[in-house]
Design a protein around this motif. Structure first.
Motif, PDB file in Angstrom:
ATOM      1  N   LEU A 232       0.733  -1.329   0.145  1.00 29.29           N
ATOM      2  CA  LEU A 232      -0.108  -0.095   0.092  1.00 29.29           C
ATOM      3  C   LEU A 232       0.981   1.167   0.061  1.00 29.29           C
ATOM      4  O   LEU A 232       0.409   2.256  -0.563  1.00 29.29           O
ATOM      5  CB  LEU A 232      -0.908  -0.095   1.123  1.00 29.29           C
ATOM      6  CG  LEU A 232      -1.869  -0.909   1.215  1.00 29.29           C
ATOM      7  CD1 LEU A 232      -2.763  -0.794   2.600  1.00 29.29           C
ATOM      8  CD2 LEU A 232      -3.115  -0.644   0.047  1.00 29.29           C
ATOM      9  N   GLY A 233       2.053   1.210   0.424  1.00 29.68           N
ATOM     10  CA  GLY A 233       2.906   2.449   0.567  1.00 29.68           C
ATOM     11  C   GLY A 233       4.346   2.030   0.134  1.00 29.68           C
ATOM     12  O   GLY A 233       5.291   1.853   0.864  1.00 29.68           O
ATOM     13  N   ARG A 243       3.550   7.492  -0.393  1.00 32.18           N
ATOM     14  CA  ARG A 243       2.926   6.982   1.173  1.00 32.18           C
ATOM     15  C   ARG A 243       3.980   5.933   1.199  1.00 32.18           C
ATOM     16  O   ARG A 243       4.636   5.137   0.167  1.00 32.18           O
ATOM     17  CB  ARG A 243       1.861   6.391   0.481  1.00 32.18           C
ATOM     18  CG  ARG A 243       0.466   7.274   0.227  1.00 32.18           C
ATOM     19  CD  ARG A 243      -0.662   6.598  -0.313  1.00 32.18           C
ATOM     20  NE  ARG A 243      -1.633   7.593  -0.746  1.00 32.18           N
ATOM     21  CZ  ARG A 243      -2.995   7.502  -0.783  1.00 32.18           C
ATOM     22  NH1 ARG A 243      -3.524   6.018  -0.213  1.00 32.18           N
ATOM     23  NH2 ARG A 243      -3.770   8.625  -0.965  1.00 32.18           N
ATOM     24  N   ALA A 245       4.365   2.562   3.917  1.00 29.35           N
ATOM     25  CA  ALA A 245       4.032   1.566   5.099  1.00 29.35           C
ATOM     26  C   ALA A 245       4.908   0.571   5.485  1.00 29.35           C
ATOM     27  O   ALA A 245       5.554  -0.052   4.615  1.00 29.35           O
ATOM     28  CB  ALA A 245       2.831   0.561   4.495  1.00 29.35           C
ATOM     29  N   LEU A 270       2.312   3.898   9.246  1.00 25.81           N
ATOM     30  CA  LEU A 270       2.076   4.720   7.904  1.00 25.81           C
ATOM     31  C   LEU A 270       2.454   6.068   7.732  1.00 25.81           C
ATOM     32  O   LEU A 270       2.409   6.682   8.722  1.00 25.81           O
ATOM     33  CB  LEU A 270       0.605   4.469   7.915  1.00 25.81           C
ATOM     34  CG  LEU A 270      -0.044   2.954   8.071  1.00 25.81           C
ATOM     35  CD1 LEU A 270      -1.647   3.077   8.158  1.00 25.81           C
ATOM     36  CD2 LEU A 270       0.423   2.018   6.815  1.00 25.81           C
ATOM     37  N   ALA A 272       2.773   9.645   4.932  1.00 25.02           N
ATOM     38  CA  ALA A 272       2.243  10.187   3.774  1.00 25.02           C
ATOM     39  C   ALA A 272       2.781  11.768   3.655  1.00 25.02           C
ATOM     40  O   ALA A 272       2.884  12.183   5.117  1.00 25.02           O
ATOM     41  CB  ALA A 272       0.962  10.273   3.542  1.00 25.02           C
ATOM     42  N   ASP A 277      -3.578  12.264   2.623  1.00 26.64           N
ATOM     43  CA  ASP A 277      -3.107  10.938   1.963  1.00 26.64           C
ATOM     44  C   ASP A 277      -2.905   9.878   3.090  1.00 26.64           C
ATOM     45  O   ASP A 277      -3.202   8.815   3.062  1.00 26.64           O
ATOM     46  CB  ASP A 277      -1.827  11.178   1.094  1.00 26.64           C
ATOM     47  CG  ASP A 277      -2.148  11.479  -0.073  1.00 26.64           C
ATOM     48  OD1 ASP A 277      -3.231  11.785  -0.481  1.00 26.64           O
ATOM     49  OD2 ASP A 277      -1.272  12.165  -0.710  1.00 26.64           O
ATOM     50  N   LEU A 278      -2.581  10.428   4.360  1.00 20.33           N
ATOM     51  CA  LEU A 278      -2.441   9.531   5.296  1.00 20.33           C
ATOM     52  C   LEU A 278      -3.590   9.087   5.848  1.00 20.33           C
ATOM     53  O   LEU A 278      -3.763   7.957   6.169  1.00 20.33           O
ATOM     54  CB  LEU A 278      -1.583  10.269   6.497  1.00 20.33           C
ATOM     55  CG  LEU A 278      -1.553   9.467   7.807  1.00 20.33           C
ATOM     56  CD1 LEU A 278      -0.446   8.340   7.540  1.00 20.33           C
ATOM     57  CD2 LEU A 278      -0.975  10.266   9.094  1.00 20.33           C
ATOM     58  N   ASP A 280      -6.156   8.421   3.854  1.00 22.02           N
ATOM     59  CA  ASP A 280      -6.550   7.434   3.072  1.00 22.02           C
ATOM     60  C   ASP A 280      -5.972   6.155   3.120  1.00 22.02           C
ATOM     61  O   ASP A 280      -6.451   5.179   3.148  1.00 22.02           O
ATOM     62  CB  ASP A 280      -6.525   7.890   1.791  1.00 22.02           C
ATOM     63  CG  ASP A 280      -6.942   7.136   0.595  1.00 22.02           C
ATOM     64  OD1 ASP A 280      -8.186   6.876   0.405  1.00 22.02           O
ATOM     65  OD2 ASP A 280      -6.229   6.616  -0.122  1.00 22.02           O
ATOM     66  N   LEU A 281      -4.717   6.302   3.307  1.00 19.62           N
ATOM     67  CA  LEU A 281      -3.712   5.100   3.582  1.00 19.62           C
ATOM     68  C   LEU A 281      -4.337   4.231   4.866  1.00 19.62           C
ATOM     69  O   LEU A 281      -4.428   2.956   4.653  1.00 19.62           O
ATOM     70  CB  LEU A 281      -2.357   5.464   3.684  1.00 19.62           C
ATOM     71  CG  LEU A 281      -1.413   4.374   3.914  1.00 19.62           C
ATOM     72  CD1 LEU A 281      -1.357   3.491   2.946  1.00 19.62           C
ATOM     73  CD2 LEU A 281       0.159   4.980   4.067  1.00 19.62           C
ATOM     74  N   ARG A 284      -7.450   2.395   4.010  1.00 21.56           N
ATOM     75  CA  ARG A 284      -7.398   1.244   3.246  1.00 21.56           C
ATOM     76  C   ARG A 284      -6.898   0.157   3.900  1.00 21.56           C
ATOM     77  O   ARG A 284      -7.045  -1.011   3.732  1.00 21.56           O
ATOM     78  CB  ARG A 284      -6.347   1.573   1.914  1.00 21.56           C
ATOM     79  CG  ARG A 284      -7.517   2.849   0.942  1.00 21.56           C
ATOM     80  CD  ARG A 284      -6.492   2.909  -0.004  1.00 21.56           C
ATOM     81  NE  ARG A 284      -6.038   1.964  -0.940  1.00 21.56           N
ATOM     82  CZ  ARG A 284      -5.487   1.663  -1.942  1.00 21.56           C
ATOM     83  NH1 ARG A 284      -4.375   2.883  -2.173  1.00 21.56           N
ATOM     84  NH2 ARG A 284      -4.933   0.408  -2.615  1.00 21.56           N
ATOM     85  N   ALA A 285      -5.790   0.426   5.004  1.00 26.49           N
ATOM     86  CA  ALA A 285      -5.094  -0.493   5.459  1.00 26.49           C
ATOM     87  C   ALA A 285      -6.006  -1.459   6.390  1.00 26.49           C
ATOM     88  O   ALA A 285      -5.907  -2.448   6.543  1.00 26.49           O
ATOM     89  CB  ALA A 285      -4.111   0.021   6.382  1.00 26.49           C
TER      90      ALA A 285
END
Length: 396
Positions: A232-233, A243, A245, A270, A272, A277-278, A280-281, A284-285
């Motif tokens: 993801l990152g 991003r 991870a 995580l 960003a 953006d953080l 959103d990350l 999603r995680a």
């Protein structure tokens, strides 16, 4: 180019540190280095700061701000803006190694990020402000607690007493090994990434190791999550959209050969460049982790830790710092900016025009958070000089 602040002081004691100042400040910095305290525990460090500020006779002194924070106020004789300069009090949970005569005396703790030096720079600035107040407005020197956990700035800002020192401008520095000694790195816009620690706890049911089918193990879900979450990152260039991870810890079951595991944990950081953006990350995680847990009949729980907002340098605040650097003849550029590392100073951008610069600690010096890192004492006078010039330009 770095000026000799000691010689400047000889010409104008009100505007520069004397050689005696530098000797005493070096001793103060090393005393802090010997007795590091972790985030939220900085009681004795704060007391040492308050004692050092006493001879400078601040017009107001706030203590226990957001925990163990200290703020000293030096008021001018006419109305004007409030300019806040911030340093940190806390150390790290890392065992210091090496043979320094002033190395940490507390096992498992060390000033390995240079906050002892940052705090000393503000004590040096207090000496100058004690000798010559601003012409207008107010200079506020903030010694912030709990920077390393991302909790200190929020606690300071939420403290009702902060209203007494609400700033129009806010400035900070961070020493930076890898940059030439005394060189400054400064740029407007993104300076430090936003980040958060995410703990994922998976719960199933233990079983005898000879009959794992009788239990519900998180082993397979953990194995799948590690590469998927890392993907993801992927990192890359530090531009909008960046991003990263990073898996920092994993645990599965108990250390026993006769038990098939029924619980597991995965920790990741995580990161960003931008706050949105953080978020959103993070979303999603969590979604991916829930899907993997559901697929294997596992319960799941999340907790978030060490939240840092993105640090963004205000354009006008950067103009002010550049003017001070130029006036003092201090070389500067934008090397190493923005940074992947996070910085709790970012929260002050919501209440003031704010900017942070990096102050080179030497290209061959150990990295920050290394067990043998030590703040260069040569930077005490230089950091004081830069902040003092910035205050003079804004407050007279």
């Amino acid at each position: 180019m770095r000026q000799d602040i000691g010689s400047t002081a000889a010409q104008d004691g009100a505007r520069g540190l004397s050689n005696r100042d530098i000797v005493e400040l070096t001793e103060f910095r090393r005393a802090l280095h010997r007795r590091p305290e972790l985030s939220g525990e900085e009681r004795e460090t704060a007391r040492a700061v308050v004692a050092a500020l006493g001879p400078t006779a601040p017009d107001a002194l706030l203590t226990d701000l957001g925990g163990h924070g200290v703020a000293a106020v030096y008021a001018g004789g006419a109305p004007g803006p409030t300019v806040l300069i911030r340093a940190e009090l806390d150390a790290l949970p890392i065992e210091e190694v090496g043979t320094l005569p002033y190395r940490s005396e507390t096992p498992g703790k060390g000033h390995l990020c240079g906050h002892d030096g940052h705090a000393t720079i503000l004590v040096g600035l207090a000496r100058l402000l004690g000798r010559r107040r601003p012409a207008r407005g107010r200079a506020v020197l903030l010694f912030q607690p709990a920077e390393e956990t991302g909790e200190g700035a929020a606690a300071v800002l939420e403290d009702p007493a902060f209203g007494q020192i609400a700033p129009d401008w806010a400035f900070a520095l961070h020493n930076m090994p890898g940059l030439a000694l005394g060189r400054v790195s400064l740029a407007e816009g993104p300076a430090n990434c936003a980040s958060v620690g995410l703990r994922i706890a998976l719960s199933g049911r233990t079983a005898h190791a000879s009959m794992p089918e009788d239990g519900v193990s998180p082993a397979a879900a953990l194995a799948r999550l590690i590469p998927v979450l890392t993907a993801l990152g992927p990192g890359g260039a530090l531009v909008p959209g960046f991003r990263l991870a990073t898996i920092t810890h994993a645990r599965l079951g108990a250390p026993a050969f006769g038990v098939a595991p029924g619980a597991g944990e995965l920790w990741l950081t995580l990161r960003a460049l931008l706050d949105d953006d953080l978020q959103d990350l993070l979303t999603r995680a969590k979604e991916i982790a829930r899907e993997e847990a559901r697929a294997d009949g596992l319960e799941i729980a999340f907790s978030e830790h060490d939240l840092f907002l993105a640090c963004r340098n205000d354009a006008e605040a950067v103009v002010r710092l550049r003017a001070a650097l130029g006036a003092e003849g201090i070389a500067h550029d934008a090397e190493n900016l923005p940074m992947r590392a996070s910085e709790d100073f970012g929260r002050f951008g919501a209440v003031a025009r704010s900017a942070m610069f990096l102050l080179g600690a030497g290209r061959d010096r150990p990295a920050l958070h290394n067990p043998d890192y030590d703040f260069p004492d040569e930077l005490i006078a230089l950091g004081t000089q830069i902040f003092h010039r910035t205050l003079r330009d804004l407050l007279g």
